[in-house]
Design an enzyme around this catalytic site. Structure first.
Site, PDB file in Angstrom:
ATOM      1  N   THR A  32      12.847 158.181 -30.752  1.00  0.00           N
ATOM      2  CA  THR A  32      13.229 156.794 -30.505  1.00  0.00           C
ATOM      3  C   THR A  32      12.137 156.096 -29.714  1.00  0.00           C
ATOM      4  OG1 THR A  32      14.340 157.231 -28.396  1.00  0.00           O
ATOM      5  CG2 THR A  32      15.674 157.429 -30.390  1.00  0.00           C
ATOM      6  N   CYS A  38       3.834 146.030 -29.071  1.00  0.00           N
ATOM      7  CA  CYS A  38       3.292 147.363 -29.368  1.00  0.00           C
ATOM      8  C   CYS A  38       3.640 147.755 -30.797  1.00  0.00           C
ATOM      9  CB  CYS A  38       3.879 148.410 -28.422  1.00  0.00           C
ATOM     10  SG  CYS A  38       3.373 148.231 -26.719  1.00  0.00           S
ATOM     11  N   HIS A  55       3.055 155.453 -30.114  1.00  0.00           N
ATOM     12  CA  HIS A  55       3.427 154.132 -29.591  1.00  0.00           C
ATOM     13  C   HIS A  55       2.211 153.623 -28.837  1.00  0.00           C
ATOM     14  CE1 HIS A  55       6.598 151.705 -27.091  1.00  0.00           C
ATOM     15  NE2 HIS A  55       5.439 151.068 -27.125  1.00  0.00           N
TER      16      HIS A  55
END
Length: 185
Positions: A32, A38, A55
């Protein structure tokens, strides 16, 4: 960086924050993250049953050391791909899904668009097909990714209470409290 090669922990969630990546072959793990400008790249090899997510904050930049470098797309992509290869993925089998890249603040440069363009260009240059995207827009996203199957789910994040708070006028600040007292807010 987190790398796992396990299969005995059912239903675990792993949250991937800015500057991190996670790779696993465990079918019970869900990755998750929450994104604004981003971008998260979800990459997997469906034939080998291994996948991961990164990420990143900015497409490129000058970094002092590996830890700061993780914030940048080029470094984050290399880490993700190399970890997948170490776990048995084959580059020619990899597929990608891209999320994020929103324009979160008007009047500032559109970092989200730069992040999205970087991710698309990087994967095109690497010959990795992008089979799904949700890029751009003006709001945050909550992403869930099942790295072994490649399944992904997105929910938009809107805090209407916060929007109402910003819209209504604020009361004047209270007068300072007596000496020695502390007010926490």
């Amino acid at each position: 960086m987190i790398v796992e090669n396990i299969s005995n922990r059912p239903g675990r969630r792993v949250h991937v924050v800015q500057g991190e990546h996670y790779v696993t072959d465990d079918p019970e793990i869900t990755l998750t993250t929450i994104l604004g400008s981003c971008v998260a790249v979800c990459l997997w090899d469906p034939q080998r049953g291994v996948g991961g997510m990164n990420h990143f904050l900015l497409p490129e930049g000058k970094a002092e050391g590996a830890n700061e470098g993780r914030r940048y797309g080029a470094f984050a992509m290399e880490l993700l791909i190399n970890e997948l290869l170490r776990m048995g993925a084959r580059r020619e089998n990899m597929q990608a899904k891209l999320f994020g890249g929103a324009r979160m603040f008007s009047g500032l440069s559109d970092v989200g668009a730069s992040n999205a363009a970087f991710a698309e260009r990087f994967l095109r240059d690497e010959g990795i097909p992008v089979v799904g995207t949700s890029l751009g827009g003006f709001g945050a996203r909550r992403i869930q990714f099942w790295p072994v199957s490649g399944r992904a789910q997105q929910k938009t994040v809107t805090d209407t209470n916060e929007l109402k708070e910003v819209a209504k006028p604020r009361a004047p600040a209270p007068l300072p409290v007596a000496e020695g007292a502390v007010e926490l807010f």
